[in-house]
Design an enzyme around this catalytic site. Structure first.
Site, PDB file in Angstrom:
ATOM      1  N   ASP A 188       0.785  -1.238   0.000  1.00 33.65           N
ATOM      2  CA  ASP A 188       0.000   0.000   0.000  1.00 33.65           C
ATOM      3  C   ASP A 188       0.820   1.293   0.000  1.00 33.65           C
ATOM      4  O   ASP A 188       0.244   2.390   0.011  1.00 33.65           O
ATOM      5  CB  ASP A 188      -0.983  -0.004   1.181  1.00 33.65           C
ATOM      6  CG  ASP A 188      -0.294  -0.145   2.544  1.00 33.65           C
ATOM      7  OD1 ASP A 188       0.874   0.255   2.683  1.00 33.65           O
ATOM      8  OD2 ASP A 188      -0.950  -0.653   3.474  1.00 33.65           O
ATOM      9  N   HIS A 220       6.010  -8.201  -1.291  1.00 35.72           N
ATOM     10  CA  HIS A 220       4.880  -8.623  -2.127  1.00 35.72           C
ATOM     11  C   HIS A 220       4.525  -7.609  -3.218  1.00 35.72           C
ATOM     12  O   HIS A 220       3.417  -7.644  -3.759  1.00 35.72           O
ATOM     13  CB  HIS A 220       3.651  -8.914  -1.243  1.00 35.72           C
ATOM     14  CG  HIS A 220       3.843 -10.104  -0.341  1.00 35.72           C
ATOM     15  ND1 HIS A 220       3.027 -10.381   0.736  1.00 35.72           N
ATOM     16  CD2 HIS A 220       4.766 -11.094  -0.363  1.00 35.72           C
ATOM     17  CE1 HIS A 220       3.441 -11.495   1.328  1.00 35.72           C
ATOM     18  NE2 HIS A 220       4.501 -11.935   0.685  1.00 35.72           N
ATOM     19  N   CYS A 238       2.320  -5.434 -26.523  1.00 35.03           N
ATOM     20  CA  CYS A 238       2.540  -6.800 -27.028  1.00 35.03           C
ATOM     21  C   CYS A 238       1.232  -7.589 -27.071  1.00 35.03           C
ATOM     22  O   CYS A 238       1.207  -8.720 -27.550  1.00 35.03           O
ATOM     23  CB  CYS A 238       3.569  -7.531 -26.163  1.00 35.03           C
ATOM     24  SG  CYS A 238       2.910  -8.123 -24.602  1.00 35.03           S
ATOM     25  N   SER A 251      -0.201 -11.997  10.535  1.00 29.97           N
ATOM     26  CA  SER A 251      -0.707 -13.266  11.072  1.00 29.97           C
ATOM     27  C   SER A 251       0.379 -14.348  11.007  1.00 29.97           C
ATOM     28  O   SER A 251       0.191 -15.435  11.538  1.00 29.97           O
ATOM     29  CB  SER A 251      -1.938 -13.718  10.280  1.00 29.97           C
ATOM     30  OG  SER A 251      -1.609 -13.813   8.908  1.00 29.97           O
ATOM     31  N   GLU A 287      -3.476 -10.253  18.710  1.00 29.90           N
ATOM     32  CA  GLU A 287      -3.679 -11.603  19.278  1.00 29.90           C
ATOM     33  C   GLU A 287      -2.462 -12.470  19.013  1.00 29.90           C
ATOM     34  O   GLU A 287      -1.628 -12.123  18.165  1.00 29.90           O
ATOM     35  CB  GLU A 287      -4.916 -12.230  18.621  1.00 29.90           C
ATOM     36  CG  GLU A 287      -4.790 -12.293  17.112  1.00 29.90           C
ATOM     37  CD  GLU A 287      -6.090 -12.636  16.396  1.00 29.90           C
ATOM     38  OE1 GLU A 287      -7.170 -12.443  16.982  1.00 29.90           O
ATOM     39  OE2 GLU A 287      -5.994 -13.114  15.251  1.00 29.90           O
ATOM     40  N   ALA A 289      -1.178  -1.659  17.095  1.00 31.84           N
ATOM     41  CA  ALA A 289       0.136  -1.132  16.712  1.00 31.84           C
ATOM     42  C   ALA A 289       0.161   0.393  16.791  1.00 31.84           C
ATOM     43  O   ALA A 289       1.162   0.986  17.198  1.00 31.84           O
ATOM     44  CB  ALA A 289       0.478  -1.592  15.298  1.00 31.84           C
TER      45      ALA A 289
HETATM   46  P1  OAD Z   1      -3.341 -10.853   7.762  1.00 33.93           P
HETATM   47  O1  OAD Z   1      -4.649 -10.240   7.388  1.00 33.93           O
HETATM   48  O2  OAD Z   1      -3.160 -12.306   7.553  1.00 33.93           O
HETATM   49  O3  OAD Z   1      -3.033 -10.581   9.297  1.00 33.93           O
HETATM   50  C1  OAD Z   1      -3.161  -9.310   9.866  1.00 33.93           C
HETATM   51  C2  OAD Z   1      -2.671  -9.415  11.299  1.00 33.93           C
HETATM   52  O4  OAD Z   1      -2.688  -8.126  11.859  1.00 33.93           O
HETATM   53  C3  OAD Z   1      -3.544 -10.311  12.192  1.00 33.93           C
HETATM   54  O5  OAD Z   1      -2.694 -11.177  12.924  1.00 33.93           O
HETATM   55  C4  OAD Z   1      -4.252  -9.317  13.129  1.00 33.93           C
HETATM   56  O6  OAD Z   1      -4.442  -9.857  14.440  1.00 33.93           O
HETATM   57  C5  OAD Z   1      -3.242  -8.184  13.159  1.00 33.93           C
HETATM   58  N1  OAD Z   1      -3.839  -6.855  13.403  1.00 33.93           N
HETATM   59  C6  OAD Z   1      -4.996  -6.350  12.929  1.00 33.93           C
HETATM   60  N2  OAD Z   1      -5.170  -5.079  13.320  1.00 33.93           N
HETATM   61  C7  OAD Z   1      -4.080  -4.753  14.058  1.00 33.93           C
HETATM   62  C8  OAD Z   1      -3.661  -3.582  14.760  1.00 33.93           C
HETATM   63  N3  OAD Z   1      -4.378  -2.466  14.755  1.00 33.93           N
HETATM   64  N4  OAD Z   1      -2.487  -3.612  15.420  1.00 33.93           N
HETATM   65  C9  OAD Z   1      -1.713  -4.755  15.436  1.00 33.93           C
HETATM   66  N5  OAD Z   1      -2.070  -5.887  14.808  1.00 33.93           N
HETATM   67  C10 OAD Z   1      -3.228  -5.893  14.121  1.00 33.93           C
HETATM   68  O7  OAD Z   1      -2.210 -10.007   7.001  1.00 33.93           O
HETATM   69  P2  OAD Z   1      -0.701 -10.393   6.684  1.00 33.93           P
HETATM   70  O8  OAD Z   1      -0.085 -11.148   7.784  1.00 33.93           O
HETATM   71  O9  OAD Z   1      -0.043  -9.151   6.225  1.00 33.93           O
HETATM   72  O10 OAD Z   1      -0.009 -11.749   0.561  1.00 33.93           O
HETATM   73  O11 OAD Z   1      -0.886 -11.346   5.443  1.00 33.93           O
HETATM   74  C11 OAD Z   1       0.253 -11.814   4.810  1.00 33.93           C
HETATM   75  C12 OAD Z   1       0.022 -11.937   3.343  1.00 33.93           C
HETATM   76  O12 OAD Z   1      -1.145 -12.723   3.088  1.00 33.93           O
HETATM   77  C13 OAD Z   1      -0.307 -10.626   2.646  1.00 33.93           C
HETATM   78  O13 OAD Z   1       0.830  -9.868   2.311  1.00 33.93           O
HETATM   79  C14 OAD Z   1      -0.992 -11.096   1.417  1.00 33.93           C
HETATM   80  C15 OAD Z   1      -1.933 -12.070   2.068  1.00 33.93           C
HETATM   81  O14 OAD Z   1      -2.508 -12.957   1.281  1.00 33.93           O
HETATM   82  C16 OAD Z   1      -0.146 -11.677  -0.757  1.00 33.93           C
HETATM   83  O15 OAD Z   1      -1.032 -11.043  -1.301  1.00 33.93           O
HETATM   84  C17 OAD Z   1       0.911 -12.426  -1.495  1.00 33.93           C
END
Ligand code: OAD
Length: 247
Positions: free
Chosen positions: A104, A119, A149, A188, A214, A230
């Protein structure tokens, strides 16, 4: 919480090299839905179903429109206090690297310079046929637009089942294996290879800190967890870190 921050500040003393690994949770307080949360209009689709090369070849228009929808949300978003705190951390440590799974651009907008985007970036595009990169899209009535292309243009992001950009991955492995401290924020920790970086850092002697709402699969190996937003805990840590550095 004060006691926990005090403990952390003690551990950060004399540490030179900080790596911050972030995921979608860091942008949640900017109004960008996380991947595993629910996403209004598109909630009937799972990201795992749309963010794949197969989905794009079967229904390029659907996948393109899903990314347009996400791009519109992201364009309106501003960095939140968590992004700003991470930008401040880059100034506080002599050596620093930010490894983000987010596409983003908000970390850059907040002021971070040393960034590895594992990513990709939603504001960049790539021809799905010849690989040409676009920062601006050619005029077209087609959805998705096509490259000269003839190939469809896609977002320059990593989809499920695809390899990560090699250079970014190398920097991520290199910095994770040589840092003194790693902060793992808002992920996560389910998607590889990003999810393996904290364990790599730990094996090489790094102190691991997790910030998440969590527990996650890496909670069992981290040295200190903060189960909090965060955007609340990171600024508090950074403010107190600045205080100790100036005293
Ligand atoms: P997720 O959506 O899997 O996880 C988000 C995490 O952030 C969760 O563990 C929430 O508990 C935590 N969370 C939410 N709000 C929060 C806050 N205000 N403060 C602290 N923590 C908070 O997202 P990612 O782990 O980024 O990949 O997912 C990894 C990848 O999976 C992404 O980059 C994307 C996705 O599919 C691709 O698109 C290749």
């Amino acid at each position: 919480m004060d006691k926990d921050i005090k403990f952390l500040l003690e551990k950060l003393k004399d540490k030179k090299y900080l790596v911050v690994l972030t995921g979608a949770g860091v942008s949640a307080e900017s109004g960008i839905p996380t991947f595993r949360g629910t996403d209004g209009l598109w909630k009937e689709f799972k990201s795992e179903e749309l963010a794949t090369p197969q989905a794009f070849s079967q229904n390029p228009e659907l996948v393109w429109k899903w990314y347009e929808h996400r791009r519109e949300i992201i364009k309106k978003a501003e960095p939140n206090p968590a992004h700003l705190a991470v930008a401040r951390l880059e100034e506080l440590f002599p050596e620093f690297m930010l490894i983000t799974q987010n596409i983003d651009n908000l970390h850059r907008k907040a002021g971070n310079k040393k960034i590895v985007e594992l990513h990709g970036n939603i504001f960049r595009y790539r021809c799905s046929n010849d690989g040409r990169i676009f920062t601006n899209l050619p005029e077209s009535d087609e959805i998705p637009p096509r490259c000269e292309c003839g190939g469809y243009i896609r977002p320059d992001v990593v989809w499920f089942g695809e390899s990560l950009p090699e250079d970014a991955l190398n920097v991520a492995f290199q910095s994770s294996s040589s840092c003194d401290v790693m902060f793992v924020v808002g992920t996560s920790a389910l998607v590889q290879p990003a999810a393996s970086l904290p364990a790599l850092a730990k094996r090489n002697g790094s102190f691991l800190v997790e910030i998440n709402l969590e527990p996650t699969p890496i909670s069992s190996i981290v040295d200190k967890s903060f189960f909090a937003k965060a955007g609340e805990i990171l600024p508090e840590i950074v403010t107190k870190l600045c205080d100790t550095m100036s005293s």
